[in-house]
Design a protein around this motif. Structure first.
Motif, PDB file in Angstrom:
ATOM      1  N   GLN A  79       9.982  26.474  -5.105  1.00 19.47           N
ATOM      2  CA  GLN A  79      10.004  26.023  -3.725  1.00 19.47           C
ATOM      3  C   GLN A  79       9.609  24.571  -3.612  1.00 19.47           C
ATOM      4  OE1 GLN A  79       7.850  28.817  -1.153  1.00 19.47           O
ATOM      5  NE2 GLN A  79       9.881  29.067  -0.289  1.00 19.47           N
ATOM      6  N   GLN A  80      10.104  23.958  -2.561  1.00 13.51           N
ATOM      7  CA  GLN A  80       9.826  22.545  -2.291  1.00 13.51           C
ATOM      8  C   GLN A  80       8.394  22.373  -1.769  1.00 13.51           C
ATOM      9  OE1 GLN A  80      12.926  20.272  -0.303  1.00 13.51           O
ATOM     10  NE2 GLN A  80      11.510  19.783   1.292  1.00 13.51           N
ATOM     11  N   PRO A  81       7.581  21.566  -2.475  1.00 15.47           N
ATOM     12  CA  PRO A  81       6.222  21.353  -1.971  1.00 15.47           C
ATOM     13  C   PRO A  81       6.247  20.344  -0.831  1.00 15.47           C
ATOM     14  CG  PRO A  81       6.580  20.026  -3.913  1.00 15.47           C
ATOM     15  CD  PRO A  81       7.847  20.799  -3.677  1.00 15.47           C
ATOM     16  N   GLN A  82       5.139  20.184  -0.161  1.00 16.58           N
ATOM     17  CA  GLN A  82       5.065  19.179   0.888  1.00 16.58           C
ATOM     18  C   GLN A  82       4.482  17.900   0.325  1.00 16.58           C
ATOM     19  OE1 GLN A  82       2.791  20.826   4.038  1.00 16.58           O
ATOM     20  NE2 GLN A  82       4.346  22.308   4.607  1.00 16.58           N
ATOM     21  N   ALA A  83       4.862  16.800   0.923  1.00 16.80           N
ATOM     22  CA  ALA A  83       4.298  15.517   0.503  1.00 16.80           C
ATOM     23  C   ALA A  83       2.815  15.516   0.845  1.00 16.80           C
ATOM     24  CB  ALA A  83       5.006  14.391   1.230  1.00 16.80           C
ATOM     25  N   PRO A  84       1.990  14.894  -0.016  1.00 17.59           N
ATOM     26  CA  PRO A  84       0.569  14.815   0.320  1.00 17.59           C
ATOM     27  C   PRO A  84       0.399  13.982   1.588  1.00 17.59           C
ATOM     28  CG  PRO A  84       1.077  13.490  -1.625  1.00 17.59           C
ATOM     29  CD  PRO A  84       2.309  14.249  -1.284  1.00 17.59           C
ATOM     30  N   SER A  85      -0.669  14.221   2.313  1.00 18.02           N
ATOM     31  CA  SER A  85      -0.818  13.518   3.590  1.00 18.02           C
ATOM     32  C   SER A  85      -1.230  12.085   3.361  1.00 18.02           C
ATOM     33  CB  SER A  85      -1.818  14.235   4.484  1.00 18.02           C
ATOM     34  OG  SER A  85      -3.099  14.121   3.923  1.00 18.02           O
ATOM     35  N   HIS A  86      -0.822  11.210   4.295  1.00 17.28           N
ATOM     36  CA  HIS A  86      -1.158   9.787   4.218  1.00 17.28           C
ATOM     37  C   HIS A  86      -2.653   9.571   4.361  1.00 17.28           C
ATOM     38  CE1 HIS A  86       2.638   7.728   4.261  1.00 17.28           C
ATOM     39  NE2 HIS A  86       3.108   8.605   5.120  1.00 17.28           N
ATOM     40  N   GLY A  87      -3.208  10.233   5.374  1.00 15.40           N
ATOM     41  CA  GLY A  87      -4.600   9.990   5.734  1.00 15.40           C
ATOM     42  C   GLY A  87      -5.541  10.617   4.736  1.00 15.40           C
ATOM     43  N   ASN A  88      -6.800  10.675   5.078  1.00 16.74           N
ATOM     44  CA  ASN A  88      -7.725  11.335   4.173  1.00 16.74           C
ATOM     45  C   ASN A  88      -8.102  12.693   4.764  1.00 16.74           C
ATOM     46  OD1 ASN A  88      -9.055  10.254   6.310  1.00 16.74           O
ATOM     47  ND2 ASN A  88     -10.300   8.808   5.105  1.00 16.74           N
ATOM     48  N   THR A  89      -7.124  13.313   5.449  1.00 16.00           N
ATOM     49  CA  THR A  89      -7.346  14.654   6.004  1.00 16.00           C
ATOM     50  C   THR A  89      -7.316  15.611   4.829  1.00 16.00           C
ATOM     51  OG1 THR A  89      -4.972  14.770   6.367  1.00 16.00           O
ATOM     52  CG2 THR A  89      -6.344  14.238   8.267  1.00 16.00           C
ATOM     53  N   THR A  90      -8.223  16.537   4.794  1.00 17.27           N
ATOM     54  CA  THR A  90      -8.205  17.530   3.721  1.00 17.27           C
ATOM     55  C   THR A  90      -7.502  18.776   4.231  1.00 17.27           C
ATOM     56  OG1 THR A  90     -10.390  18.194   4.479  1.00 17.27           O
ATOM     57  CG2 THR A  90     -10.313  16.731   2.567  1.00 17.27           C
ATOM     58  N   SER A  91      -6.874  19.468   3.318  1.00 18.24           N
ATOM     59  CA  SER A  91      -6.085  20.620   3.745  1.00 18.24           C
ATOM     60  C   SER A  91      -6.967  21.871   3.871  1.00 18.24           C
ATOM     61  CB  SER A  91      -4.943  20.867   2.771  1.00 18.24           C
ATOM     62  OG  SER A  91      -5.416  20.788   1.454  1.00 18.24           O
ATOM     63  N   LYS A  92      -8.227  21.758   3.496  1.00 18.83           N
ATOM     64  CA  LYS A  92      -9.129  22.929   3.606  1.00 18.83           C
ATOM     65  C   LYS A  92      -9.875  22.904   4.925  1.00 18.83           C
ATOM     66  CE  LYS A  92      -9.535  24.284  -1.071  1.00 18.83           C
ATOM     67  NZ  LYS A  92      -8.566  23.358  -1.617  1.00 18.83           N
TER      68      LYS A  92
ATOM     69  N   ASN B  59       0.837  -1.210   0.000  1.00 15.94           N
ATOM     70  CA  ASN B  59       0.000   0.000   0.000  1.00 15.94           C
ATOM     71  C   ASN B  59       0.870   1.258   0.000  1.00 15.94           C
ATOM     72  OD1 ASN B  59      -2.358  -1.466   0.034  1.00 15.94           O
ATOM     73  ND2 ASN B  59      -2.634  -1.318   2.247  1.00 15.94           N
ATOM     74  N   TYR B  60       1.962   1.188   0.742  1.00 17.42           N
ATOM     75  CA  TYR B  60       2.882   2.325   0.815  1.00 17.42           C
ATOM     76  C   TYR B  60       3.489   2.590  -0.569  1.00 17.42           C
ATOM     77  CZ  TYR B  60       6.597   5.377   2.544  1.00 17.42           C
ATOM     78  OH  TYR B  60       7.432   6.443   2.765  1.00 17.42           O
ATOM     79  N   LEU B  61       3.847   1.516  -1.264  1.00 15.26           N
ATOM     80  CA  LEU B  61       4.414   1.662  -2.608  1.00 15.26           C
ATOM     81  C   LEU B  61       3.404   2.322  -3.547  1.00 15.26           C
ATOM     82  CD1 LEU B  61       6.229  -1.775  -2.996  1.00 15.26           C
ATOM     83  CD2 LEU B  61       7.317   0.472  -2.750  1.00 15.26           C
ATOM     84  N   LYS B  62       2.128   2.033  -3.311  1.00 14.81           N
ATOM     85  CA  LYS B  62       1.073   2.620  -4.130  1.00 14.81           C
ATOM     86  C   LYS B  62       0.945   4.112  -3.803  1.00 14.81           C
ATOM     87  CE  LYS B  62      -3.668   1.800  -5.500  1.00 14.81           C
ATOM     88  NZ  LYS B  62      -4.765   0.843  -5.517  1.00 14.81           N
ATOM     89  N   TYR B  63       0.989   4.410  -2.523  1.00 19.21           N
ATOM     90  CA  TYR B  63       0.921   5.808  -2.062  1.00 19.21           C
ATOM     91  C   TYR B  63       2.057   6.634  -2.685  1.00 19.21           C
ATOM     92  CZ  TYR B  63       2.476   9.506   1.125  1.00 19.21           C
ATOM     93  OH  TYR B  63       2.963  10.674   1.644  1.00 19.21           O
ATOM     94  N   LEU B  64       3.244   6.025  -2.794  1.00 19.74           N
ATOM     95  CA  LEU B  64       4.415   6.750  -3.288  1.00 19.74           C
ATOM     96  C   LEU B  64       4.318   7.155  -4.759  1.00 19.74           C
ATOM     97  CD1 LEU B  64       7.277   4.795  -1.509  1.00 19.74           C
ATOM     98  CD2 LEU B  64       6.575   7.148  -1.045  1.00 19.74           C
TER      99      LEU B  64
END
Length: 136
Positions: A123-136, A48-53
């Motif tokens: 600029q360096q972006p941030q990695a998307p979050s693992h969870g399903n937390t939304t940034s809004k 699953n982690y490999l898929k996330y990457l």
């Protein structure tokens, strides 16, 4: 999202670095062989982690990779057949040889690519979050 789940900017930056380093290790067939022999490539969370990457394929992340070839390996690692093959040292050796041929051709192309990237440094972006937390 719950406050406890949210990453601080510092944590997000740290995770970006770790994931950047890890995803590039995947370009190394010997490392893949090591992971396969230790059984990691059979574990669901790891798969699953490999898929996330796969987010590293997005241009705004891919430009930070020193070894873009790792994305090709990341793609292949999505397939169970490939993950199983990697247990075999011969397979790793074959990949190694293929990569050398690929890199000889690639390094010429890469030089041109790098010049283009230097011109549009951002600029360096941030990695998307693992969870399903939304940034809004």
């Amino acid at each position: 999202a719950m406050a406890g789940v949210m990453e601080t900017e510092e944590q997000a930056r740290h995770r970006f670095q770790l994931e950047l380093e890890f995803v590039q290790c995947l370009a190394n067939p010997n490392y893949l062989n090591f992971l396969a022999q230790r059984g990691y490539l059979r574990e669901k969370p790891f798969v699953n982690y490999l898929k996330y990457l796969l987010y590293w394929k997005e241009p705004e992340y891919a430009k930070f990779l020193k070894y873009p070839h790792c994305l090709h390996m990341l793609e292949l690692l999505q397939y169970e057949h490939f993950r199983k093959e990697l247990v075999n040292a011969q397979c790793a050796k074959f990949i190694d040889e293929q990569q050398i041929l690929h890199w000889q051709h690639y390094s010429r192309k890469r030089t041109r690519l790098q010049q283009a990237l230097v011109e549009q440094q951002q600029q360096q972006p941030q990695a998307p979050s693992h969870g399903n937390t939304t940034s809004k």
